[in-house]
Design an enzyme around this catalytic site. Structure first.
Site, mmCIF file in Angstrom:
data_model
loop_
_atom_site.group_PDB
_atom_site.id
_atom_site.type_symbol
_atom_site.label_atom_id
_atom_site.label_comp_id
_atom_site.label_asym_id
_atom_site.label_seq_id
_atom_site.Cartn_x
_atom_site.Cartn_y
_atom_site.Cartn_z
ATOM 1 N N GLU A 160 4.317 10.522 -0.764
ATOM 2 C CA GLU A 160 3.533 9.805 -1.754
ATOM 3 C C GLU A 160 2.154 10.453 -1.888
ATOM 4 O O GLU A 160 1.542 10.854 -0.890
ATOM 5 C CB GLU A 160 3.394 8.326 -1.371
ATOM 6 C CG GLU A 160 4.713 7.575 -1.506
ATOM 7 C CD GLU A 160 4.561 6.077 -1.347
ATOM 8 O OE1 GLU A 160 5.324 5.344 -2.006
ATOM 9 O OE2 GLU A 160 3.700 5.632 -0.572
ATOM 10 N N CYS A 220 -5.526 11.864 -3.118
ATOM 11 C CA CYS A 220 -5.190 11.664 -1.718
ATOM 12 C C CYS A 220 -3.834 12.316 -1.468
ATOM 13 O O CYS A 220 -2.814 11.843 -1.981
ATOM 14 C CB CYS A 220 -5.149 10.174 -1.402
ATOM 15 S SG CYS A 220 -4.794 9.793 0.321
ATOM 16 N N CYS A 265 4.805 10.180 10.173
ATOM 17 C CA CYS A 265 3.650 10.374 11.049
ATOM 18 C C CYS A 265 4.062 10.082 12.489
ATOM 19 O O CYS A 265 4.972 9.284 12.737
ATOM 20 C CB CYS A 265 2.518 9.438 10.620
ATOM 21 S SG CYS A 265 0.935 9.772 11.438
ATOM 22 N N CYS A 292 -0.565 4.393 14.427
ATOM 23 C CA CYS A 292 -1.725 3.513 14.344
ATOM 24 C C CYS A 292 -1.249 2.144 13.864
ATOM 25 O O CYS A 292 -0.542 2.038 12.850
ATOM 26 C CB CYS A 292 -2.764 4.087 13.397
ATOM 27 S SG CYS A 292 -3.437 5.681 13.946
ATOM 28 N N CYS A 320 -1.669 0.829 10.154
ATOM 29 C CA CYS A 320 -1.308 1.761 9.075
ATOM 30 C C CYS A 320 0.181 1.688 8.782
ATOM 31 O O CYS A 320 1.015 1.827 9.688
ATOM 32 C CB CYS A 320 -1.699 3.180 9.493
ATOM 33 S SG CYS A 320 -1.305 4.433 8.242
ATOM 34 N N GLU A 325 -0.792 13.451 9.945
ATOM 35 C CA GLU A 325 -2.012 13.905 10.614
ATOM 36 C C GLU A 325 -2.228 15.376 10.265
ATOM 37 O O GLU A 325 -1.497 16.257 10.725
ATOM 38 C CB GLU A 325 -1.876 13.723 12.133
ATOM 39 C CG GLU A 325 -2.908 14.440 12.977
ATOM 40 C CD GLU A 325 -4.351 14.129 12.599
ATOM 41 O OE1 GLU A 325 -5.060 15.072 12.184
ATOM 42 O OE2 GLU A 325 -4.759 12.964 12.720
ATOM 43 N N SER A 354 -9.157 14.316 6.916
ATOM 44 C CA SER A 354 -9.311 13.163 7.794
ATOM 45 C C SER A 354 -8.363 13.294 8.979
ATOM 46 O O SER A 354 -7.165 13.535 8.805
ATOM 47 C CB SER A 354 -8.997 11.874 7.030
ATOM 48 O OG SER A 354 -9.023 10.750 7.897
ATOM 49 N N LEU A 370 -11.818 6.319 12.885
ATOM 50 C CA LEU A 370 -12.376 5.825 14.147
ATOM 51 C C LEU A 370 -11.903 4.405 14.474
ATOM 52 O O LEU A 370 -11.158 4.184 15.419
ATOM 53 C CB LEU A 370 -13.910 5.870 14.088
ATOM 54 C CG LEU A 370 -14.636 5.528 15.385
ATOM 55 C CD1 LEU A 370 -14.290 6.507 16.487
ATOM 56 C CD2 LEU A 370 -16.144 5.467 15.153
ATOM 57 N N ASN A 412 -6.122 -3.196 4.050
ATOM 58 C CA ASN A 412 -5.174 -3.382 2.959
ATOM 59 C C ASN A 412 -3.834 -3.835 3.540
ATOM 60 O O ASN A 412 -3.168 -3.067 4.239
ATOM 61 C CB ASN A 412 -4.992 -2.064 2.197
ATOM 62 C CG ASN A 412 -6.269 -1.622 1.532
ATOM 63 O OD1 ASN A 412 -6.839 -2.350 0.724
ATOM 64 N ND2 ASN A 412 -6.755 -0.432 1.867
ATOM 65 N N CYS A 469 -5.570 2.606 0.912
ATOM 66 C CA CYS A 469 -5.669 3.260 2.214
ATOM 67 C C CYS A 469 -4.794 2.554 3.245
ATOM 68 O O CYS A 469 -4.871 1.340 3.423
ATOM 69 C CB CYS A 469 -7.130 3.240 2.666
ATOM 70 S SG CYS A 469 -7.421 4.085 4.223
#
Length: 395
Positions: free
Chosen positions: A121, A135, A142, A146, A149, A198, A229, A252, A328, A371
């Protein structure tokens, strides 16, 4: 004598000769090659003689990356015989756009299939950066897991190639009708590696793609408008700065190891102290090239005034700005977004300490393009099918 006895049994045999069988392989796509690689490929495949390779590569480069052409026949300053050989040998094809969605706020999201079973995406957000930011994803899935996410809930399939990363920019520019590349008035002015994956676990391809999209005779995006990022792959920070000169952003989200271990499990490998040391050594770090710290606001988790003050102490001496990201939500997420008043109070503490701390306006939430919401549909029922089923159920 019976009929069965009169006619002898016959055994039919056949042998399938596979010795001449050939598995069709797709033509090499040129759009993910650097200039030297492009020149070398033309010679290697016998399309151009070595003496003319550099010139032909420059012509091709401009047609591909400035004009956005995917048809060799439109490259009118290249002789017809060479165009014929190019078309017979190489490809400039775009990947398949499986689904295109447009949010009520103008955000666009594309589900792109780059190969069988490989879907990513990509999101364009208007009015971000100078004009609009793209983006892009660097991996399918991934490995970081996290907990806030959505992408982290999808297992890693593989790294994307440089061609697949560049293709995301090309698809966006196709849809925005931004070919040839304009000198002024661009709608796509910034690229952020904040999509799926990542980036520092795929640094070679990310670096190569950045070289291609920043070339002055092509898409010509300024490297100061390209941000990478990372969740904190500390050993690759130095290489990122040296290879790409990209702007650095750090995911972070916490100021102490105990909480960050939960939110960003990579912290168990590279803790906050190690991460901060790596950031302070990032090549080119200065007030003109500040690090962006991304901090998602989670209700009752990391949004207290004490956490804001701890963040100020943690970033002391680092040229930085802090993006506060309202959480989000996504289906099945375990967190809630902090209230607006809580986020504003958090930002006020950072502002008083001298840090720019804009509150990122959520964009594209209605199409799961905000995000932390990206997740390819390759291992799920297509989103469009689900929406149709939901509409029919409500009818």
């Amino acid at each position: 004598m019976t009929p069965a006895q009169a006619v002898p049994d016959t055994i039919l045999t056949a042998t399938l000769d596979l010795s001449r069988a050939r598995i069709a392989t797709p033509a090499p796509n040129l759009t993910g090659l650097t200039r030297p690689e492009l020149a070398a490929a033309l010679v290697e495949h016998g399309v151009v003689e070595p003496a003319k390779a550099k010139m032909r590569a420059s012509q091709l480069w401009r047609w591909m990356h400035h004009f956005g052409h995917t048809d060799f026949e439109r490259m009118t300053d290249i002789d017809k015989d060479t165009r014929t050989r190019l078309a017979a040998t190489f490809s400039l094809a775009r990947p398949e756009v499986v689904e295109r969605q447009v949010s009520k706020d103008g955000t666009r999201k594309w589900l792109i299939r780059t190969a069988p079973g490989i879907e990513i995406e990509t999101v364009y957000i208007p009015d971000v950066g100078r004009a609009g930011a793209l983006c892009v994803s660097s991996q399918v899935g991934c490995t970081l897991n996290c907990t806030f996410c959505h992408t982290g809930t999808q297992a890693l399939v593989r790294n994307l190639t440089a061609a697949e990363i560049v293709a995301q920019v090309q698809v966006a520019k196709d849809d925005l009708e931004e070919w040839p590349v304009p000198k002024e008035g661009r709608r796509l002015s910034n690229v952020v590696f904040m999509g799926m994956g990542e980036p520092l676990y795929n640094l070679d391809a990310v670096s190569k793609a950045m070289h291609i999209v920043s070339d002055n005779e092509g898409i010509s995006l300024s490297r100061r408008r390209i941000t990478v990022s990372t969740s904190g792959v500390v050993p690759e920070l130095q290489a990122l700065g040296e290879k790409t000169q990209a702007m650095l952003a750090i995911s972070l989200h916490a100021t102490n190891d105990e909480l960050r271990d939960e939110l960003v499990p990579l912290n168990r490998k590279y803790n906050i102290e190690t991460l901060m040391a790596g950031i302070r050594a990032y090549p080119g770090l200065s007030n003109a090239r500040r690090v962006t710290f991304e901090y998602v606001m989670l209700k009752g988790v990391n949004d207290s005034p004490a956490e804001a003050k701890a963040l100020v102490r943690l970033l002391k001496g680092i040229p930085a700005k802090i993006n506060l990201i309202p959480f989000n939500p996504w289906p099945g997420s375990p967190y809630e977004c902090s209230s607006w008043s809580t986020i504003e109070a958090f930002a006020a503490i950072l502002n008083r300490a001298g840090y720019a701390s804009p509150i990122r306006t959520p964009r594209g939430r209605d199409i799961l393009a905000a995000c932390g919401q990206l997740r390819s549909e390759s291992e799920k029922v297509r989103a469009s099918v689900r929406r149709k089923a939901a509409v029919e159920a409500e009818a």
